[in-house]
Structure formats: structure tokens, C-alpha cells
Write a protein that holds these residues in place. Structure first.
Motif, short mmCIF file in Angstrom:
data_model
loop_
_atom_site.label_atom_id
_atom_site.label_comp_id
_atom_site.label_asym_id
_atom_site.label_seq_id
_atom_site.Cartn_x
_atom_site.Cartn_y
_atom_site.Cartn_z
N ARG A 80 35.30 43.18 46.19
CA ARG A 80 35.44 42.08 47.15
C ARG A 80 36.33 40.93 46.66
O ARG A 80 36.87 40.18 47.47
CB ARG A 80 34.06 41.52 47.48
CG ARG A 80 33.17 42.48 48.26
CD ARG A 80 31.90 41.79 48.71
NE ARG A 80 31.06 42.67 49.52
CZ ARG A 80 29.92 42.29 50.10
NH1 ARG A 80 29.50 41.04 49.94
NH2 ARG A 80 29.21 43.14 50.81
N SER A 81 36.44 40.79 45.33
CA SER A 81 37.20 39.64 44.80
C SER A 81 38.20 40.08 43.73
O SER A 81 38.19 39.57 42.61
CB SER A 81 36.23 38.61 44.22
OG SER A 81 35.27 38.21 45.17
N PRO A 82 39.10 41.02 44.06
CA PRO A 82 40.03 41.52 43.05
C PRO A 82 40.97 40.44 42.49
O PRO A 82 41.28 40.46 41.30
CB PRO A 82 40.81 42.61 43.79
CG PRO A 82 40.67 42.25 45.24
CD PRO A 82 39.30 41.66 45.37
N HIS A 83 41.39 39.50 43.34
CA HIS A 83 42.32 38.46 42.88
C HIS A 83 41.62 37.50 41.92
O HIS A 83 42.20 37.07 40.93
CB HIS A 83 42.91 37.70 44.08
CG HIS A 83 43.71 38.56 45.00
ND1 HIS A 83 44.85 39.23 44.58
CD2 HIS A 83 43.54 38.89 46.31
CE1 HIS A 83 45.35 39.92 45.59
NE2 HIS A 83 44.57 39.73 46.65
N THR A 84 40.36 37.20 42.21
CA THR A 84 39.61 36.32 41.31
C THR A 84 39.37 37.02 39.98
O THR A 84 39.49 36.40 38.92
CB THR A 84 38.26 35.93 41.95
OG1 THR A 84 38.52 35.29 43.20
CG2 THR A 84 37.50 34.96 41.05
N LEU A 85 39.02 38.29 40.02
CA LEU A 85 38.81 39.05 38.78
C LEU A 85 40.09 39.05 37.95
O LEU A 85 40.05 38.87 36.72
CB LEU A 85 38.38 40.48 39.09
CG LEU A 85 38.24 41.41 37.89
CD1 LEU A 85 37.25 40.86 36.88
CD2 LEU A 85 37.83 42.81 38.32
N GLN A 86 41.22 39.25 38.59
CA GLN A 86 42.48 39.27 37.86
C GLN A 86 42.75 37.91 37.20
O GLN A 86 43.21 37.86 36.04
CB GLN A 86 43.63 39.63 38.81
CG GLN A 86 44.96 39.85 38.09
CD GLN A 86 45.94 40.60 38.96
OE1 GLN A 86 45.59 41.58 39.63
NE2 GLN A 86 47.20 40.15 38.97
N LYS A 87 42.43 36.82 37.90
CA LYS A 87 42.61 35.50 37.30
C LYS A 87 41.67 35.29 36.12
O LYS A 87 42.05 34.70 35.11
CB LYS A 87 42.35 34.42 38.36
CG LYS A 87 43.47 34.27 39.39
CD LYS A 87 43.16 33.13 40.34
CE LYS A 87 44.27 32.91 41.35
NZ LYS A 87 43.98 31.76 42.25
N ILE A 88 40.44 35.77 36.23
CA ILE A 88 39.47 35.63 35.13
C ILE A 88 39.96 36.40 33.91
O ILE A 88 39.86 35.91 32.78
CB ILE A 88 38.09 36.12 35.58
CG1 ILE A 88 37.48 35.12 36.56
CG2 ILE A 88 37.16 36.32 34.38
CD1 ILE A 88 36.24 35.61 37.25
N LEU A 89 40.50 37.58 34.13
CA LEU A 89 41.02 38.36 33.01
C LEU A 89 42.28 37.73 32.42
O LEU A 89 42.53 37.83 31.21
CB LEU A 89 41.26 39.80 33.43
CG LEU A 89 39.98 40.60 33.74
CD1 LEU A 89 40.33 42.01 34.17
CD2 LEU A 89 39.07 40.64 32.52
N LYS A 90 43.05 37.08 33.25
CA LYS A 90 44.22 36.33 32.75
C LYS A 90 43.76 35.22 31.80
O LYS A 90 44.32 35.03 30.72
CB LYS A 90 45.02 35.74 33.91
CG LYS A 90 46.24 34.95 33.48
CD LYS A 90 46.96 34.34 34.68
CE LYS A 90 48.15 33.48 34.24
NZ LYS A 90 48.81 32.83 35.41
N VAL A 91 42.69 34.51 32.20
CA VAL A 91 42.11 33.47 31.35
C VAL A 91 41.55 34.09 30.07
O VAL A 91 41.72 33.54 28.97
CB VAL A 91 40.99 32.72 32.10
CG1 VAL A 91 40.17 31.85 31.14
CG2 VAL A 91 41.60 31.85 33.20
N HIS A 92 40.90 35.25 30.20
CA HIS A 92 40.32 35.92 29.04
C HIS A 92 41.40 36.26 28.01
O HIS A 92 41.23 36.02 26.80
CB HIS A 92 39.60 37.20 29.48
CG HIS A 92 38.90 37.92 28.38
ND1 HIS A 92 37.83 37.38 27.69
CD2 HIS A 92 39.13 39.13 27.80
CE1 HIS A 92 37.43 38.22 26.76
NE2 HIS A 92 38.20 39.29 26.81
N VAL A 93 42.51 36.79 28.47
CA VAL A 93 43.62 37.13 27.57
C VAL A 93 44.15 35.87 26.89
O VAL A 93 44.41 35.86 25.68
CB VAL A 93 44.74 37.86 28.35
CG1 VAL A 93 46.00 37.99 27.48
CG2 VAL A 93 44.26 39.24 28.80
N GLU A 94 44.29 34.80 27.66
CA GLU A 94 44.77 33.53 27.11
C GLU A 94 43.81 33.01 26.04
O GLU A 94 44.22 32.54 24.98
CB GLU A 94 44.91 32.50 28.23
CG GLU A 94 45.45 31.15 27.76
CD GLU A 94 45.56 30.13 28.89
OE1 GLU A 94 45.82 28.95 28.58
OE2 GLU A 94 45.38 30.50 30.07
N ALA A 95 42.50 33.12 26.31
CA ALA A 95 41.50 32.64 25.36
C ALA A 95 41.46 33.48 24.09
O ALA A 95 41.27 32.97 22.99
CB ALA A 95 40.12 32.62 26.03
#
Length: 311
Positions: free
Chosen positions: A216-231
Motif C-alpha cells: 500500500r505504501s511503496p513510495h514511503t517504504l522506498q523513502k525509509i530505505l533511502k534514509v536507512h542507507v544514508e544513516a
């Protein structure tokens, strides 16, 4: 930080939240530091995500919260993820958080120099955990029969195993960082080995997402993983700052101890996860009777979003 603390209090009272808010359930562990960093530096907010990072007392509670749709994402050992999926909890592994960090701790005065010195001794672990699987694998690699050659005791908490070892009730414990480095720097403990000696850069904790959130929220998941990689990259580029941030969230540890425990010879913070290593861990779990059947690779993993943000 206040939102983080409030989340700890409210996490068991909040039903599934839709819309833009995402609840991420984690534990106290070195390799969960990317979530501490993302929360501390407000990386989710900067990415336009309304996320709450919740510190949960046990892996079981995170699994149950995911099952009830209380959390959209979580982080815990890869063995916990595989076992949950094998029991049809609707989650998938979407990223890694760390590798290594697990090993065997003994007392400094034990005289032990290697795994073969464990024969006839008392060793503690947490049943069906990553510490259990890696202990059994290391013993197998050294030709030691865990049922015949030594006595294994099962505990519920890392700290309880440390206390029992320190007071002489045990001879060794399968444990993790930063607890092992703290024991060694305190003068009474000795790290007998890391399991990376038997499985190089073995996977430790992973990030999981609820299937419904993925759909239901693929774009939000992608943003969260983008943050995860940055962190993750921040953690690797700024080890001293990361040690201090870890100590903010894992109360009671000295930053110097945590910094030492983050050494590359002990562990690594990572976001990359590979299907072969997940299947290898699942095969070990089945061999040791911890799961009845190995879930198909497609049920265990959803790595497309991670690939998108790391191109």
C-alpha cells in the motif's frame, strides 16, 4: 528524542496507523544504530516522512506487533525474521542493519584459548536466536557435539548470561556487542572468538516490513530505505559520533567502550543483504530443528526497493 521516548510509552496502546505515519520497532543493539541516527538527526523528517522510532523490549514483542499491524517496520536478528515468516507472519526482509558482532565470551582467568577448550564446559545462549544458531554452527565446524561434549543452558536475556558468567555459574556465553567488549575492557572478560571466524561477515540484524505496508505504501517504504542507507553511511563515516548516539539510546554504556565495539574486526554496519546468505541461515535453522520448513526465497525477501535507492 522526546518523540522517541513518548513512543516507548505509547507503542503498546496505539492501533495500526494509516496515512503518513510509520511506526518502526527496534531493539537496543549496536547494529540498530542507523535507526538511532535517523531519529536523532531527523532524517525521516527531512525526507518528508512522519515516522516514529520505538524501542521495544524484546524481539517477540516486535513480531507480535507486526502481526497485529501495530508496526509497519521492524528490526531484529535474521533468525527471528526467518522464524516469523516460517510461521506465516506477513513480513518480508527489505534490508540489512549489520554483520558480525556475535561471539563467545569467557572469563579472563578461564585459561581457554579456543573453541575446543569448551569441551566439558557450561555455555549459555538464547534458544532459537542468532546466538544459538551461530554457536551450534561454530561447534559443528570444530567437530564438537553440543549434546555430548558440553552443556548448553538457555537464558532469556543477554545481561543475565553476562552476570552468570561473571559469577562463575557458567564457563562461557554466546553473546554480542557491545556487551562482550565491555566485559573485556572491564578486566574480567575475554572474547574467545567471533563467529565471523566460521562464517565471514555473517548477517546479524535485518529490517523487515509488513506485507500490507509494502503493497500500500511503496513510495514511503522506498523513502525509509533511502534514509536507512544514508544513516548506515553516516555510521560508517562518523564512528565517534555514532558511539555517542548509541549511548543516548542504549543507556548505561560508555562511549569509549561502544566505539571500541564498533571496530571493523568485530562488526560492521551495513544495509546490503544477499539472498544466498538468507537461504543459508534458513537451512541451518532447519538442520538444528528451529523451523520445520524453509520458506521460499520470494516469501523471505523483497529487495527491489533497496536496489532502487542504491543505484
Amino acid at each position: 528524542m522526546m518523540g522517541f521516548l513518548l513512543g516507548m510509552v505509547l507503542c503498546l496502546l496505539i492501533p495500526f496507523l494509516g496515512g503518513g505515519q510509520v511506526l518502526i520497532a527496534i531493539r537496543t543493539a549496536n547494529d540498530h544504530s542507523p535507526f538511532y541516527i535517523a531519529d536523532k538527526l531527523r532524517l525521516y523528517e527531512k525526507e518528508g516522512i512522519e515516522a516514529r522510532v520505538l524501542l521495544i523490549p524484546s524481539n517477540t514483542e516486535i513480531v507480535e506487533g507486526l502481526k497485529r499491524k501495530q508496526f509497519q517496520l521492524g528490526a531484529f536478528p535474521i533468525t527471528t525474521a526467518i522464524a516469523a515468516i516460517a510461521h506465516r507472519v506477513p513480513i518480508k526482509i527489505v534490508a540489512m542493519t549489520g554483520r558480525g558482532s556475535d561471539g563467545i565470551l569467557v572469563r579472563r582467568d578461564s585459561g581457554m584459548k579456543g573453541l575446543k577448550d569448551l569441551v566439558g564446559k557450561r555455555i549459555a545462549t538464547i534458544r532459537a536466536s542468532i546466538l544459538d544458531v551461530l554457536l551450534l554452527y561454530a561447534l559443528e565446524e570444530e567437530g564438537i557435539d553440543p549434546k555430548r561434549d558440553l552443556r548448553i543452558f538457555y537464558f532469556m536475556k543477554l545481561g543475565d548470561m553476562i552476570s552468570a558468567l561473571k559469577t562463575g555459574q557458567l564457563d562461557a556465553t554466546s553473546n554480542t556487542e557491545p556487551f562482550m567488549t565491555e566485559a573485556e575492557l572491564s578486566g574480567w572478560g575475554k572474547i574467545l572468538c567471533y563467529y565471523t571466524a566460521f562464517w565471514k561477515a555473517h548477517p546479524c540484524c535485518v529490517v523487515v516490513a509488513h506485507k500490507e505496508f509494502i503493497e500500500r505504501s511503496p513510495h514511503t517504504l522506498q523513502k525509509i530505505l533511502k534514509v536507512h542507507v544514508e544513516a548506515v553511511r553516516y555510521a560508517n563515516d562518523h564512528p565517534e559520533e555514532t558511539a555517542h548516539i548509541i549511548c543516548e539510546y542504549m543507556k548505561g554504556f560508555d562511549p569509549g567502550v561502544v566505539l571500541e565495539s564498533l571496530g571493523s574486526q568485530k562488526m560492521s554496519i551495513s544495509y546490503e543483504v544477499y539472498p544466498d546468505e538468507v537461504m543459508r541461515m534458513a537451512q541451518l535453522m532447519k538442520r538444528y530443528g528451529l523451523i520445520e520448513e524453509i520458506p521460499p526465497q520470494g516469501e523471505l525477501l523483497e529487495l527491489g526497493f533497496l536496489k532502487e535507492v542504491t543505484r
